[in-house]
Structure formats: structure tokens, C-alpha cells
Enzyme design. Structure first.
Site, PDB file in Angstrom:
ATOM      1  CB  CYS A 116     -42.275   4.356  14.513  1.00  0.00           C
ATOM      2  SG  CYS A 116     -41.899   3.190  16.136  1.00  0.00           S
ATOM      3  CG  HIS A 254     -44.628   8.342  16.886  1.00  0.00           C
ATOM      4  ND1 HIS A 254     -45.368   7.144  16.647  1.00  0.00           N
ATOM      5  CD2 HIS A 254     -43.503   7.409  17.110  1.00  0.00           C
ATOM      6  CE1 HIS A 254     -44.998   6.223  17.651  1.00  0.00           C
ATOM      7  NE2 HIS A 254     -43.474   6.214  17.458  1.00  0.00           N
ATOM      8  CG  ASN A 284     -43.731   3.188  20.016  1.00  0.00           C
ATOM      9  OD1 ASN A 284     -44.411   3.496  18.876  1.00  0.00           O
ATOM     10  ND2 ASN A 284     -42.952   3.301  20.035  1.00  0.00           N
TER      11      ASN A 284
HETATM   12  O1  UT7 Z   1     -40.537   4.843  18.102  1.00  0.00           O
HETATM   13  C1  UT7 Z   1     -39.115   4.281  17.513  1.00  0.00           C
HETATM   14  C2  UT7 Z   1     -38.807   5.023  18.261  1.00  0.00           C
HETATM   15  N1  UT7 Z   1     -38.592   4.605  20.354  1.00  0.00           N
HETATM   16  C3  UT7 Z   1     -38.359   6.001  20.867  1.00  0.00           C
HETATM   17  O2  UT7 Z   1     -38.367   7.281  20.727  1.00  0.00           O
HETATM   18  C4  UT7 Z   1     -37.939   5.605  22.560  1.00  0.00           C
HETATM   19  C5  UT7 Z   1     -36.862   6.747  22.301  1.00  0.00           C
HETATM   20  N2  UT7 Z   1     -35.584   6.237  23.573  1.00  0.00           N
HETATM   21  C6  UT7 Z   1     -36.790   6.234  24.923  1.00  0.00           C
HETATM   22  O3  UT7 Z   1     -37.447   6.680  24.917  1.00  0.00           O
HETATM   23  C7  UT7 Z   1     -35.879   6.154  26.188  1.00  0.00           C
HETATM   24  O4  UT7 Z   1     -34.216   6.493  25.606  1.00  0.00           O
HETATM   25  C8  UT7 Z   1     -35.971   5.152  26.952  1.00  0.00           C
HETATM   26  C9  UT7 Z   1     -37.656   5.016  27.563  1.00  0.00           C
HETATM   27  C10 UT7 Z   1     -35.838   3.479  26.297  1.00  0.00           C
HETATM   28  C11 UT7 Z   1     -34.931   5.037  27.585  1.00  0.00           C
HETATM   29  O5  UT7 Z   1     -35.048   6.265  28.439  1.00  0.00           O
HETATM   30  P1  UT7 Z   1     -33.326   6.849  29.044  1.00  0.00           P
HETATM   31  O6  UT7 Z   1     -33.432   8.197  29.586  1.00  0.00           O
HETATM   32  O7  UT7 Z   1     -33.230   6.591  27.411  1.00  0.00           O
HETATM   33  O8  UT7 Z   1     -32.382   5.604  29.917  1.00  0.00           O
HETATM   34  P2  UT7 Z   1     -31.072   5.136  29.504  1.00  0.00           P
HETATM   35  O9  UT7 Z   1     -31.425   3.947  28.488  1.00  0.00           O
HETATM   36  O10 UT7 Z   1     -30.380   6.634  29.743  1.00  0.00           O
HETATM   37  O11 UT7 Z   1     -31.484   4.161  31.129  1.00  0.00           O
HETATM   38  C12 UT7 Z   1     -30.950   4.378  32.272  1.00  0.00           C
HETATM   39  C13 UT7 Z   1     -30.689   4.017  33.443  1.00  0.00           C
HETATM   40  C14 UT7 Z   1     -30.075   2.887  33.045  1.00  0.00           C
HETATM   41  O12 UT7 Z   1     -29.328   2.237  34.151  1.00  0.00           O
HETATM   42  P3  UT7 Z   1     -27.970   2.360  34.993  1.00  0.00           P
HETATM   43  O13 UT7 Z   1     -27.033   2.499  33.373  1.00  0.00           O
HETATM   44  O14 UT7 Z   1     -27.822   4.205  34.556  1.00  0.00           O
HETATM   45  O15 UT7 Z   1     -27.695   2.754  36.278  1.00  0.00           O
HETATM   46  C15 UT7 Z   1     -31.121   2.313  32.667  1.00  0.00           C
HETATM   47  O16 UT7 Z   1     -30.260   0.351  32.564  1.00  0.00           O
HETATM   48  O17 UT7 Z   1     -32.335   3.351  33.466  1.00  0.00           O
HETATM   49  C16 UT7 Z   1     -31.964   1.808  33.639  1.00  0.00           C
HETATM   50  N3  UT7 Z   1     -33.217   1.009  33.036  1.00  0.00           N
HETATM   51  C17 UT7 Z   1     -34.341   0.635  33.966  1.00  0.00           C
HETATM   52  N4  UT7 Z   1     -34.631   0.736  35.221  1.00  0.00           N
HETATM   53  C18 UT7 Z   1     -36.022   0.859  35.823  1.00  0.00           C
HETATM   54  C19 UT7 Z   1     -33.861   0.862  31.446  1.00  0.00           C
HETATM   55  N5  UT7 Z   1     -34.791   0.253  31.698  1.00  0.00           N
HETATM   56  C20 UT7 Z   1     -35.679   0.657  32.993  1.00  0.00           C
HETATM   57  C21 UT7 Z   1     -36.922  -0.005  33.434  1.00  0.00           C
HETATM   58  N6  UT7 Z   1     -36.672  -0.137  34.891  1.00  0.00           N
HETATM   59  N7  UT7 Z   1     -37.720  -0.026  32.461  1.00  0.00           N
END
Ligand code: UT7
Length: 330
Positions: A116, A254, A284
Site C-alpha cells: 500500500c 492512503h 482500499n
Molecule cells: O492498506 C493496508 C493497511 N490496512 C489497513 O490499514 C487496515 C487496518 N485495519 C482495519 O482497518 C480494521 O482493523 C478492520 C476494518 C479490518 C477491522 O476493524 P476493527 O475495528 O479492528 O474490528 P475487529 O477486527 O477488532 O473486529 C471487531 C468485531 C469482531 O467480532 P467480536 O470478536 O468482537 O465478536 C469481528 O468478528 O467485528 C467483527 N467483524 C465483523 N462484523 C461484521 C469483523 N468483520 C466484520 C464484518 N461485519 N465485515
């Protein structure tokens, strides 16, 4: 001897016509529009459909438009770089394929990969050739077809990514253009964001396909925390180094997550109106996000405007680049 800067003298982008909305994703995995919008800011993304199409098929229309807009003849281009993690094929370089398809015959061309952060690495590499006087016209293409490495049964990653290509033309300028960049890599972060198979360590096999190892693996939370701190730190560093005024500065981040973008803007003390954002429409698109968002804000940019570009990505790779915009809106 007078210093020569590498200036962006035009920017163009291409996104394929097919759109995958959050409502579409709701039918594919256990997710909701509300979750995707609040956690990422993304509402829809463009997906390249059609057998046999690769990133060169998105890059070519963007390059053609840019050559026409800037009045550049293909035979006058000296160098073409394509930054991507999803090349048309492992080799030859997609930059060679694009050059052939648009009739660029007097250039040397190659691909590079900094995930990225590729657009910043590529601009920095290209600017060295212009600053030494070795070349005069360089095309820097950022293109990715993330839909080919996205697992549409994995709700953790499938809402995040889209397909696009963006390109800038770099030319020598006595005053405007790329002033500085700070780039960093930490290879120990590679385990948090990568594709497990398909390289020389683990070539494609029935087993790797069955194990879904040709898709993006991401430890989202770790990447999120690193992206916020590294992008903010390095953007503030370049801002302070050059005494850049928050009220005049444009931030070109980005586009990986709206929460990351907003956190970086806040750390830099910028008003939201100075931060370029279009993640809601495209998601992204990896190396394409920066030229894609810049192409949509081009009409607002004036000669001399200071811009800070910043990115964080797989590797880990991150950086910030300071440039003075080189032209007024058409
Ligand atoms: O470009 C390269 C660099 N990449 C990035 O910068 C991406 C960086 N990361 C992110 O943007 C975020 O970490 C994500 C958008 C990928 C995830 O967001 P988050 O706030 O970190 O969520 P999480 O992974 O901590 O998940 C929170 C909850 C989980 O459920 P529990 O375990 O709390 O019950 C996940 O299972 O949200 C759940 N979850 C979803 N729920 C509904 C994960 N994906 C989804 C989804 N829909 N699509």
C-alpha cells in the site's frame, strides 16, 4: 548548479464499471452496511469483471487519458514504473505490458512492490532519475486488482478492498514538485499482512488453493494500530521539518480506513476540508488509492499548494512525501 525537482504535471485514474455495494456483501457474508460504514467508512467498491482482464487493462485507459491531457507523445516517455501487488502475471513486468499497449517505445519500464506504500516509494525512486537529469518524462502507475486476492467468504477482509488504477506524469521543474520524502520499512511486520502462497517459498499447488492461501491474510487490529501511529508520526515529522502550515496543507492519505485517515488528520492539526477522502466509493485499492483520490481533487489544487502524501502497508512499509503542486486547475 540549479536544483531540479520532479513535478507531477498530470494525474488520471480508471475504475472499472462494476460496483460491489455493502448491500451486495450482506448477501455474501455475515455483515451489515452499518458495521462496514462505521468501522471502515466504505460504502461501495469497484470490481474488474471479465475473463482475462488484468491491471494493465485498467492502467491503459488511465495512461492514454493522461498522455492526451498533458499533450505527451508516447514516444517521448523515458521511463515507466508500475507499483502493484497484483501484476498481470509474475513476469514480465506489467509496466512493460502497459508500455506496449499504449505505444511507448523509447522508455525503460519495470514493476515494483511496496504494497500500500508503493506509490510513495515509486515517486521517490522516479524523482531521483529526474533530479539527476537522466530522464525527463516518467509515468508512475499504481494499479491493483485486489478482487483477485480477496476471499469473498471472509468477512474480515472482503469489505475492505477494490480495484483501480491511477497514474501521474513526472517532469523536471525548477521550483515545484517533490521536495522531500521519508520512507521506512519494518520487515518483522510481514506476518500481519501478506499472501501465504504463490511465491517461491510456497508455489501454487492443489493444497495451497484448498487452504485458501492465495488470498490476503490480515491481522486487522495490529495493522490498524501500526497504521495510525506510523502514518501520523511520519506525517508530523515531515510537516515540522519543513514548517508546513496546517491551514494551507493538503493531506493525501492512503485510503485503507476512514478512522485511520481521520486520526492522522487530527494528529497533524488539519481541518477535515484539507484531507482528501474518497474511500466511501472505492475502498482500499492498495497502490492506486493516492493517484485515485488526487485525480478527484485535482480541480481544487493550485500551483504552489503544499501536499503531504502518506501511506502504510504490508511489509510493513510506510512513509510521507512532501510536494509543491505544479499547476493550476484547467
Ligand atoms: O492498506 C493496508 C493497511 N490496512 C489497513 O490499514 C487496515 C487496518 N485495519 C482495519 O482497518 C480494521 O482493523 C478492520 C476494518 C479490518 C477491522 O476493524 P476493527 O475495528 O479492528 O474490528 P475487529 O477486527 O477488532 O473486529 C471487531 C468485531 C469482531 O467480532 P467480536 O470478536 O468482537 O465478536 C469481528 O468478528 O467485528 C467483527 N467483524 C465483523 N462484523 C461484521 C469483523 N468483520 C466484520 C464484518 N461485519 N465485515
Amino acid at each position: 548548479m540549479q536544483k531540479i525537482f520532479a513535478a507531477i504535471t498530470g494525474v488520471e485514474a480508471f475504475t472499472p464499471p462494476d460496483i460491489l455495494t455493502n448491500a451486495d456483501l450482506e448477501k455474501m457474508v455475515d455483515t451489515s452496511d452499518e458495521w462496514i460504514v462505521t468501522r471502515t467508512g466504505i460504502k461501495e467498491r469497484h470490481i474488474q469483471k471479465g475473463l482475462g482482464l488484468g491491471i494493465s487493462d485498467m492502467a491503459v485507459p488511465a495512461v492514454k487519458k493522461l498522455l492526451e491531457k498533458t499533450g505527451t507523445r508516447p514516444e517521448d516517455v523515458d521511463m515507466v514504473i508500475c507499483s502493484t501487488v497484483t501484476p498481470d502475471m509474475i513476469f514480465p513486468a506489467t509496466a512493460n505490458i502497459v508500455s506496449d499497449k499504449v505505444g511507448i517505445k523509447n522508455a525503460f519500464s519495470f514493476d515494483m512492490n511496496a504494497a500500500c506504500c508503493g506509490f510513495l516509494y515509486m515517486l521517490t525512486v522516479a524523482s531521483q532519475f529526474i533530479e539527476t537529469g537522466k530522464v525527463k518524462k516518467v509515468l508512475c502507475i499504481g494499479a491493483d486488482k485486489m478482487s483477485t486476492i480477496t476471499d469473498y467468504t471472509d468477512r474480515n477482509t472482503c469489505p475492505l478492498f477494490g480495484d483501480a488504477a491511477g497514474v501521474v506524469l513526472l517532469e523536471p521543474n525548477a521550483e515545484f514538485g517533490i521536495q522531500d520524502s521519508i520512507l521506512r520499512t519494518d520487515g518483522s511486520g510481514r506476518k500481519h499482512l501478506y499472501m501465504k502462497a504463490g511465491g517461491s517459498c510456497k508455489p501454487a499447488s492443489h493444497e495451497t488453493v484448498d487452504a485458501k492461501e492465495h488470498y490476503i491474510y490480515q491481522d486487522g487490529q495490529t495493522v490498524f494500530k501500526m497504521a495510525v501511529s506510523k502514518m501520523a508520526d511520519i506525517s508530523v515529522e515531515i510537516m515540522e521539518k519543513h514548517n508546513l502550515p496546517a491551514d494551507k496543507l493538503w493531506l493525501v492519505p492512503h485510503q485503507a480506513n476512514l478512522r485511520i485517515i481521520e486520526a492522522v488528520g487530527r494528529r497533524m492539526g488539519l481541518d477535515k476540508s484539507r484531507v482528501m477522502v474518497n474511500i466511501q466509493k472505492y475502498g482500499n485499492t492498495t497502490t492506486a488509492t493516492i493517484p485515485l483520490v488526487m485525480s478527484e481533487y485535482e480541480h481544487l489544487l493550485k500551483k504552489g499548494d503544499p501536499l503531504v502524501l502518506t501511506a502504510f502497508g504490508g511489509g510493513f512499509t510506510w512513509g510521507a512525501l512532501y510536494l509543491k503542486w505544479a499547476y493550476d486547475p484547467a
